[in-house]
Write a protein that holds these residues in place. Structure first.
Motif, PDB file in Angstrom:
ATOM      1  N   MET A   1       0.800  -0.817   0.100  1.00 14.83           N
ATOM      2  CA  MET A   1       0.603   0.183  -0.296  1.00 14.83           C
ATOM      3  C   MET A   1       0.950   1.444   0.268  1.00 14.83           C
ATOM      4  SD  MET A   1      -3.140   1.002   2.489  1.00 14.83           S
ATOM      5  CE  MET A   1      -3.892   2.389   2.333  1.00 14.83           C
ATOM      6  N   MET A   2       0.311   1.697  -1.072  1.00 20.59           N
ATOM      7  CA  MET A   2       1.547   3.547  -1.103  1.00 20.59           C
ATOM      8  C   MET A   2       0.888   4.456  -0.541  1.00 20.59           C
ATOM      9  SD  MET A   2       3.416   1.607  -3.406  1.00 20.59           S
ATOM     10  CE  MET A   2       5.152   2.775  -3.602  1.00 20.59           C
ATOM     11  N   HIS A   3       1.759   5.218   0.483  1.00 22.84           N
ATOM     12  CA  HIS A   3       1.280   6.497   0.828  1.00 22.84           C
ATOM     13  C   HIS A   3       0.617   7.720   0.677  1.00 22.84           C
ATOM     14  CE1 HIS A   3       2.091  10.487   2.812  1.00 22.84           C
ATOM     15  NE2 HIS A   3       1.976   9.577   4.069  1.00 22.84           N
ATOM     16  N   GLN A   4      -0.724   7.913   0.858  1.00 20.71           N
ATOM     17  CA  GLN A   4      -1.056   8.996   0.662  1.00 20.71           C
ATOM     18  C   GLN A   4      -0.852  10.618   1.499  1.00 20.71           C
ATOM     19  OE1 GLN A   4      -3.176   8.682  -1.975  1.00 20.71           O
ATOM     20  NE2 GLN A   4      -2.431   6.366  -2.580  1.00 20.71           N
ATOM     21  N   THR A   5      -0.947  11.124   0.776  1.00 17.63           N
ATOM     22  CA  THR A   5      -0.592  12.713   1.257  1.00 17.63           C
ATOM     23  C   THR A   5      -2.273  12.785   1.980  1.00 17.63           C
ATOM     24  OG1 THR A   5      -2.582  14.062  -0.401  1.00 17.63           O
ATOM     25  CG2 THR A   5       0.234  13.096  -0.574  1.00 17.63           C
ATOM     26  N   SER A   6      -1.760  13.950   3.020  1.00 17.16           N
ATOM     27  CA  SER A   6      -3.651  14.670   4.164  1.00 17.16           C
ATOM     28  C   SER A   6      -3.991  15.007   3.406  1.00 17.16           C
ATOM     29  CB  SER A   6      -2.731  15.491   5.070  1.00 17.16           C
ATOM     30  OG  SER A   6      -2.133  16.500   4.878  1.00 17.16           O
ATOM     31  N   GLY A   7      -3.735  16.069   2.625  1.00 14.66           N
ATOM     32  CA  GLY A   7      -3.835  16.986   1.451  1.00 14.66           C
ATOM     33  C   GLY A   7      -3.903  18.084   2.095  1.00 14.66           C
ATOM     34  N   ARG A   8      -3.536  18.543   3.520  1.00 12.82           N
ATOM     35  CA  ARG A   8      -3.245  20.073   3.965  1.00 12.82           C
ATOM     36  C   ARG A   8      -2.068  20.871   2.941  1.00 12.82           C
ATOM     37  NH1 ARG A   8      -2.220  18.945  10.101  1.00 12.82           N
ATOM     38  NH2 ARG A   8      -2.910  21.476  10.197  1.00 12.82           N
ATOM     39  N   TRP A   9      -2.347  20.690   1.636  1.00 12.73           N
ATOM     40  CA  TRP A   9      -1.389  21.413   0.453  1.00 12.73           C
ATOM     41  C   TRP A   9      -0.736  22.362   0.865  1.00 12.73           C
ATOM     42  CZ3 TRP A   9      -1.499  25.881  -1.721  1.00 12.73           C
ATOM     43  CH2 TRP A   9      -2.880  26.730  -1.388  1.00 12.73           C
ATOM     44  N   ARG A  10      -2.452  23.251   1.943  1.00 17.84           N
ATOM     45  CA  ARG A  10      -1.011  24.722   2.365  1.00 17.84           C
ATOM     46  C   ARG A  10       0.345  24.996   3.501  1.00 17.84           C
ATOM     47  NH1 ARG A  10      -6.446  25.703   1.714  1.00 17.84           N
ATOM     48  NH2 ARG A  10      -6.565  27.677   0.543  1.00 17.84           N
ATOM     49  N   LEU A  11      -0.486  23.941   3.935  1.00 13.82           N
ATOM     50  CA  LEU A  11       1.202  23.621   5.125  1.00 13.82           C
ATOM     51  C   LEU A  11       2.075  23.011   4.667  1.00 13.82           C
ATOM     52  CD1 LEU A  11       2.342  23.242   7.808  1.00 13.82           C
ATOM     53  CD2 LEU A  11       0.638  20.889   8.038  1.00 13.82           C
ATOM     54  N   GLY A  12       2.206  21.662   3.569  1.00 15.19           N
ATOM     55  CA  GLY A  12       3.142  21.051   2.994  1.00 15.19           C
ATOM     56  C   GLY A  12       3.955  22.333   1.931  1.00 15.19           C
ATOM     57  N   LEU A  13       3.241  23.290   0.996  1.00 16.60           N
ATOM     58  CA  LEU A  13       3.719  24.382   0.712  1.00 16.60           C
ATOM     59  C   LEU A  13       4.245  25.024   1.498  1.00 16.60           C
ATOM     60  CD1 LEU A  13       4.616  26.563  -2.121  1.00 16.60           C
ATOM     61  CD2 LEU A  13       2.237  27.498  -1.271  1.00 16.60           C
ATOM     62  N   GLY A  14       4.428  25.446   2.566  1.00 12.42           N
ATOM     63  CA  GLY A  14       4.651  26.396   3.561  1.00 12.42           C
ATOM     64  C   GLY A  14       6.119  25.986   4.097  1.00 12.42           C
ATOM     65  N   LEU A  15       5.937  24.718   3.966  1.00 13.27           N
ATOM     66  CA  LEU A  15       7.105  23.725   4.479  1.00 13.27           C
ATOM     67  C   LEU A  15       7.800  23.763   3.344  1.00 13.27           C
ATOM     68  CD1 LEU A  15       5.666  20.983   6.343  1.00 13.27           C
ATOM     69  CD2 LEU A  15       6.986  22.512   8.011  1.00 13.27           C
ATOM     70  N   SER A  16       7.831  23.579   2.596  1.00 13.63           N
ATOM     71  CA  SER A  16       9.121  23.210   1.162  1.00 13.63           C
ATOM     72  C   SER A  16       9.567  25.054   1.143  1.00 13.63           C
ATOM     73  CB  SER A  16       7.847  22.821  -0.026  1.00 13.63           C
ATOM     74  OG  SER A  16       7.034  21.756   0.175  1.00 13.63           O
ATOM     75  N   LEU A  17       8.632  25.878   0.920  1.00 13.37           N
ATOM     76  CA  LEU A  17       9.458  26.804   1.242  1.00 13.37           C
ATOM     77  C   LEU A  17      10.303  27.469   1.984  1.00 13.37           C
ATOM     78  CD1 LEU A  17       5.886  29.106   0.095  1.00 13.37           C
ATOM     79  CD2 LEU A  17       8.388  28.381  -1.447  1.00 13.37           C
ATOM     80  N   LEU A  18      10.053  26.725   3.122  1.00 19.15           N
ATOM     81  CA  LEU A  18      10.935  27.344   4.099  1.00 19.15           C
ATOM     82  C   LEU A  18      11.979  25.846   4.619  1.00 19.15           C
ATOM     83  CD1 LEU A  18      11.987  27.240   7.093  1.00 19.15           C
ATOM     84  CD2 LEU A  18      10.649  26.023   7.964  1.00 19.15           C
ATOM     85  N   THR A  19      12.095  24.829   3.492  1.00 19.40           N
ATOM     86  CA  THR A  19      13.662  24.256   2.781  1.00 19.40           C
ATOM     87  C   THR A  19      13.754  24.532   1.738  1.00 19.40           C
ATOM     88  OG1 THR A  19      11.563  22.223   3.399  1.00 19.40           O
ATOM     89  CG2 THR A  19      13.390  21.581   1.811  1.00 19.40           C
ATOM     90  N   VAL A  20      13.154  25.482   0.619  1.00 22.64           N
ATOM     91  CA  VAL A  20      14.165  26.199  -0.005  1.00 22.64           C
ATOM     92  C   VAL A  20      15.083  26.707   0.582  1.00 22.64           C
ATOM     93  CG1 VAL A  20      13.859  27.472  -1.930  1.00 22.64           C
ATOM     94  CG2 VAL A  20      12.560  25.517  -2.045  1.00 22.64           C
ATOM     95  N   PHE A  21      14.735  27.798   1.192  1.00 18.18           N
ATOM     96  CA  PHE A  21      15.461  28.834   1.697  1.00 18.18           C
ATOM     97  C   PHE A  21      16.853  28.175   2.793  1.00 18.18           C
ATOM     98  CE2 PHE A  21      16.678  31.932   6.106  1.00 18.18           C
ATOM     99  CZ  PHE A  21      17.182  32.468   5.216  1.00 18.18           C
ATOM    100  N   ARG A 250       4.551  17.592  -6.476  1.00 15.07           N
ATOM    101  CA  ARG A 250       4.792  19.047  -6.363  1.00 15.07           C
ATOM    102  C   ARG A 250       5.637  20.170  -4.599  1.00 15.07           C
ATOM    103  NH1 ARG A 250      -1.403  21.078  -7.113  1.00 15.07           N
ATOM    104  NH2 ARG A 250      -2.263  18.901  -8.306  1.00 15.07           N
ATOM    105  N   VAL A 251       6.319  18.738  -4.195  1.00  9.80           N
ATOM    106  CA  VAL A 251       7.017  19.516  -3.353  1.00  9.80           C
ATOM    107  C   VAL A 251       8.945  20.107  -4.173  1.00  9.80           C
ATOM    108  CG1 VAL A 251       8.567  18.351  -1.619  1.00  9.80           C
ATOM    109  CG2 VAL A 251       6.509  18.277  -1.087  1.00  9.80           C
ATOM    110  N   SER A 252       8.621  18.267  -5.100  1.00  2.00           N
ATOM    111  CA  SER A 252      10.162  18.890  -5.952  1.00  2.00           C
ATOM    112  C   SER A 252      10.292  19.797  -6.622  1.00  2.00           C
ATOM    113  CB  SER A 252      10.028  17.099  -7.060  1.00  2.00           C
ATOM    114  OG  SER A 252       9.406  17.940  -8.161  1.00  2.00           O
ATOM    115  N   ALA A 253       8.790  20.182  -7.392  1.00  2.00           N
ATOM    116  CA  ALA A 253       8.819  21.570  -8.045  1.00  2.00           C
ATOM    117  C   ALA A 253       9.026  22.805  -7.165  1.00  2.00           C
ATOM    118  CB  ALA A 253       7.905  21.885  -8.477  1.00  2.00           C
ATOM    119  N   ILE A 254       8.803  23.631  -6.306  1.00  2.00           N
ATOM    120  CA  ILE A 254       9.384  24.442  -5.337  1.00  2.00           C
ATOM    121  C   ILE A 254      10.932  24.292  -4.727  1.00  2.00           C
ATOM    122  CG2 ILE A 254       8.347  25.438  -2.883  1.00  2.00           C
ATOM    123  CD1 ILE A 254       6.623  25.436  -4.544  1.00  2.00           C
TER     124      ILE A 254
END
Length: 312
Positions: A1-21, A250-254
């Motif tokens: 069984m493959m992992h499924q996201t929680s769907g909280r994309w705004r949180l995912g976006l914010g965490l991705s941007l922090l990682t980018v910085f 999407r994380v990879s794109a950010i």
């Protein structure tokens, strides 16, 4: 069984941007640290510091992994993820020592591209036609940036190509680690996964580290080393948690935005502290390529998914 996201994309976006910085400014600190320490010792210290601080935090929060969790079938995946993350650190650091910070950060973005395609193939994520157009523009942007950088560094091509090759190997290793990391979220929290991987990587690099050299550092290089350790802990924690809430593609794109942070940071540091790092000259074509990377990354990451139930 493959992992499924929680769907909280705004949180995912914010965490991705922090990682980018954090990943964007990291090559500068690493470049300065490598003036006083060898590659193995820097890697070992980063993993050790991250492991100790995360273990203290999880102990206080009473969230340390249990023996029952460690006895699951995920042990093999944890071992493989540990080996590939260790390989990523080794090859990236060796490549960084030979190439400039901006070049290293751009080349390592191959890892984000591979992660994105891995998300599409392994986790059955989907792109819309608009997002596929974004992938095309992203590829064009990288090609323009690489062309400009190769032209600038033609006089040091041998060293540049060797460093670039090492970073490419590191990028492949990181993509494999990241895809395994996402699957491990089925069995562990992101913090528990990172704790185990940090501990394993610390053990792998302990025989190679020259511990006595750390005590000879001046204030500047010791400060840079401590910053690298904290950067590792926070950036990878944010990245690991972002995969819990958002699709890997999407994380990879950010994450592809990181070279721009590096480019701006190198320019600022080189102008404010000219003796600290060597300035890197980017042509107009390179800047255009960087801008294309930004616009396409936003298109890919924020485009509507074809999959139902992954909004949020």
């Amino acid at each position: 069984m493959m992992h499924q996201t929680s769907g909280r994309w705004r949180l995912g976006l914010g965490l991705s941007l922090l990682t980018v910085f954090l990943w964007g400014i990291l090559p500068i600190a690493l470049k300065v640290t490598l003036q006083a320490l060898d590659v193995y010792t820097v890697i070992w210290f980063r993993f050790l510091m991250s492991f100790v601080l995360l273990m203290i935090y999880l102990y206080v929060q009473k969230k340390l992994p249990t023996l029952e969790q460690l006895e699951t079938n995920s042990r093999k995946l944890l071992a493989i993820a540990t080996i590939f993350l260790a390989a990523n650190y080794f090859f990236f650091m060796q490549g960084l020592a030979l190439a400039g910070a901006v070049n290293a950060e751009v080349i390592i973005q191959l890892a984000a591209v591979l992660l994105g395609f891995g998300g599409l193939v392994i986790f059955k994520e989907r792109y819309t036609l608009r997002q596929w157009f974004g992938v095309s523009v992203l590829t064009l942007g990288f090609m323009l940036f690489f062309k400009a950088q190769l032209t600038n560094l033609i006089t040091a091509q041998g060293q540049y190509l060797l460093g670039s090759g090492l970073i490419v190997i590191g990028a492949v290793a990181w993509a494999i680690y990241a895809l395994i990391q996402k699957q491990l979220l089925q069995s562990f929290s992101s913090s528990n996964i990172m704790l185990i991987i940090y501990g394993g990587c610390t053990l792998l690099f302990t025989p190679l580290a020259k511990l006595n050299t750390i005590f000879t550092l001046d204030i500047l290089h010791l400060g840079m080393l401590l910053f690298c350790g904290l950067n590792t802990l926070i950036a990878y924690g944010a990245f690991a948690e972002s995969l819990e809430h958002w699709e890997a593609s999407r994380v990879s794109a950010i994450l592809a935005l990181a070279p721009l942070v590096t480019l701006i940071s190198v320019w600022l540091v080189a102008n404010i502290f000219p003796t600290l790092i060597t300035p890197e000259h980017i042509t107009l074509i390179g800047i255009v390529g960087a801008l294309l990377v930004v616009s396409s990354s936003v298109t890919i990451a924020l485009g509507k998914s074809e999959e139902k139930g992954t909004g949020g």
